[in-house]
Design an enzyme around this catalytic site. Structure first.
Site, PDB file in Angstrom:
ATOM      1  N   SER A 253       9.786  74.242  -9.615  1.00  0.00           N
ATOM      2  CA  SER A 253       9.842  72.985  -8.873  1.00  0.00           C
ATOM      3  C   SER A 253      10.950  72.092  -9.432  1.00  0.00           C
ATOM      4  O   SER A 253      12.101  72.514  -9.493  1.00  0.00           O
ATOM      5  CB  SER A 253       8.467  72.313  -8.912  1.00  0.00           C
ATOM      6  OG  SER A 253       8.388  71.265  -7.971  1.00  0.00           O
TER       7      SER A 253
ATOM      8  N   GLY B  86       7.203  68.666 -11.902  1.00  0.00           N
ATOM      9  CA  GLY B  86       6.441  67.427 -11.797  1.00  0.00           C
ATOM     10  C   GLY B  86       7.200  66.304 -11.134  1.00  0.00           C
ATOM     11  O   GLY B  86       6.941  65.130 -11.395  1.00  0.00           O
ATOM     12  N   SER B  87       8.172  66.649 -10.246  1.00  0.00           N
ATOM     13  CA  SER B  87       8.930  65.652  -9.486  1.00  0.00           C
ATOM     14  C   SER B  87       9.665  64.653 -10.371  1.00  0.00           C
ATOM     15  O   SER B  87       9.936  63.517  -9.960  1.00  0.00           O
ATOM     16  CB  SER B  87       8.009  64.901  -8.509  1.00  0.00           C
ATOM     17  OG  SER B  87       7.558  65.762  -7.497  1.00  0.00           O
TER      18      SER B  87
END
Length: 535
Positions: A208, A127-128
């Site tokens: 991610s 989620g960055s």
């Protein structure tokens, strides 16, 4: 400074985050309760049909005086009701949020007891660094725990400014979210036996920015004894952790948006004002207004502070140094069309070929000429009326993910690690994405469902076969350190730059079967020096 919801939504899409108003409802708390006795106290959980779930706090709530402070170990309690679902840490686009969000969701096979000694997969969501939660779609660990007879743990950690803001002038050390994860791992080390787990067989896994946190933990001295191996899915290894100077510049900018000149001001600021300030920081970064942060990178991330994080992962890998602690088996995987999701969010429709050079220069300024002059990505090489978006998808996929992961795997292998490298040619569309550009592509996030296999998702024949193979291989890796199962062909570790032993997951997209390859994007990954061209 206020930012419209449409801009925030677009920003989340660019960061590879699926936006839904229902994310927090993806897992539902219903059914009977069960209980486990830990050293902190008795924890009741939800008794599911195939696995049990316990939602437990692993630290004191980081609220009030504890905001912008290191996590504090959880105090003892008599009994805790862990049958419900946790609120997400403060972020955009989710209604059920709270600063009191430091929870683990622990999924155990129904027959597990305190003497089972089952291996543990510890999942860190993406989620960055400013979005995500254990209640996001697809992160229910019940099916995976049941299928592989192992414990699945998902962790929540502080996000955004609350999790990573550094500002030495205001006595903010930063890295709070990373410290949360380390505290959660310490909780697992001391308590997981009560849930049926083996603390000596903990495998980190993440996707991610969750995989980026694992990258950082691989060079963090205080974390090395807390896990035995790691799986990094879609880690954008072209990005790097921040220097102290860059971290401070982000923190100073955030404080200015809040009109705060004291720590007391930051501690008393509303969550909404913090999120609005955070939006301003992200906007400034994407407008190329923060020195040291490239346009596609999140300005919210860990800092190499010299205390907790003593070395920068990319520098370690580039110089041939060993990672921290004893060598650990590693899996690196990327998606074939990783960047398609971001491109579809940035460009909603086909764009002209005349835009290509400028867009490459915007996102990869330090190597744009080399990429363009190679001729390998010229839009004229792509068929159809969407050639430029396809070319930009390949550029971003190669230089943010594929080639960066490949070079990292080669270098850490040379430094003594055992590395298994994989590429997903088939995935399962995340949250049933209807974006036509990403249809029939293996894009960012499309590996999540293939690992967790939520039963509410309809799968094709090929996807069903892919899920079975991935769960079998990931389960074997968690148990033994080798991703090999008797049911599937041997996946060997990377041998050299000319013999990657790359496992192409879903190589046959119809039947879902995989294949191995000695090479991967050889000409493309030879451009420049891969991830090491950025100083």
């Amino acid at each position: 400074m206020l930012y419209p919801s449409s801009w925030i939504t677009k920003t989340l899409l660019l960061a590879g985050i699926a936006v839904s108003s229902c994310d927090a409802l993806a897992i539902r708390a219903v059914g009977d309760k069960i209980a486990v006795t830990t050293s902190k106290g008795s924890v009741s959980g939800y008794a599911g049909s195939v696995a049990n779930r316990y939602v437990v706090p692993y630290a004191e709530a980081p609220i009030g005086a504890r905001r912008f402070q290191d996590p504090v170990a959880l105090s003892a309690f008599k009994a805790y009701d862990g049958s419900g679902l946790p609120p997400a840490c403060p972020q955009w686009s989710i209604d059920n949020i709270s600063e009191d969000c430091l929870f683990l969701s622990i999924y155990t096979p129904t027959g597990a007891t305190s003497s089972s000694k089952l291996p543990v997969m510890f999942w860190i969501h993406g989620g960055s660094f400013y979005a995500g939660a254990t209640t996001n779609y697809g992160l229910d660990g019940s099916e995976l725990a049941n299928a592989q007879n192992m414990i699945v743990v998902t962790v929540q950690y502080r996000l955004g400014l609350l999790g990573f803001m550094k500002n030495d002038g205001l006595r903010l050390s930063g890295n709070y979210g990373l410290k949360d994860v380390i505290m959660a791992l310490n909780y697992v080390k001391t308590e997981i036996k009560a849930f049926g787990g083996d603390p000596s067989r903990v495998t980190l896994a993440g996707q991610s920015s969750g995989a980026e946190l694992i990258k950082t933990l691989l060079v963090t001295p205080s974390a090395t004894s807390l896990f035995a191996r790691a799986i990094l899915q879609s880690a954008p290894l072209d990005s790097h952790d921040q220097t102290i100077a860059v971290g401070n510049s982000v923190g100073v900018l955030a404080a200015s948006y809040l009109d705060c000149t004291t720590l007391a001001c930051l501690k008393s600021a509303s969550v909404d004002s913090l999120l609005n300030s955070q939006a301003g920081v992200v906007y400034s970064a994407q407008a190329n207004q923060i020195a040291g942060i490239r346009v596609p990178e999140s300005p919210i991330r860990p800092v190499v502070d010299g205390k907790l994080v003593t070395r920068e992962f990319r520098s370690v890998v580039a110089s041939g140094q060993a990672l921290e602690g004893p060598t650990k088996p590693l899996i690196f995987t990327t998606m074939k069309d990783e960047n398609a999701l971001a491109i579809s969010g940035l460009f909603a429709a086909p764009i002209p070929a005349s835009d290509f050079n400028g867009d490459v220069a915007l996102f990869f300024s330090e190597r744009a000429d080399t990429i363009i002059n190679s001729g390998l990505y010229d839009p004229s090489l792509y068929s159809g009326d969407d050639a430029t978006r396809l070319a930009l998808t390949d550029v971003g996929t190669d230089f943010s993910w594929t080639c960066a992961n490949q070079q990292t795997a080669i270098n850490v292998t040379a430094a003594g690690q055992t590395v298994y490298q994989g590429q997903w040619n088939l995935g399962v569309s995340y949250t049933n994405r209807t974006n036509s550009f990403t249809a029939f592509k293996a894009a960012h996030q499309d590996d999540i469902y293939a690992v967790f296999n939520p039963t509410s998702i309809g799968l094709t024949r090929g996807q069903s076969a892919l899920v079975k193979e991935v769960q079998a291989r990931w389960g074997a890796f968690v148990k033994t350190g080798s991703p090999n199962s008797a049911s599937y062909p041997t996946w060997s570790p990377l041998a050299s730059g000319s013999n990657l032993n790359l496992l192409v997951l879903g190589n046959d997209t119809v039947h879902g079967t995989s294949a191995t390859s000695a090479t991967q994007r050889t000409a493309e990954c030879a451009i420049g020096s891969g991830i090491y061209t950025l100083v």
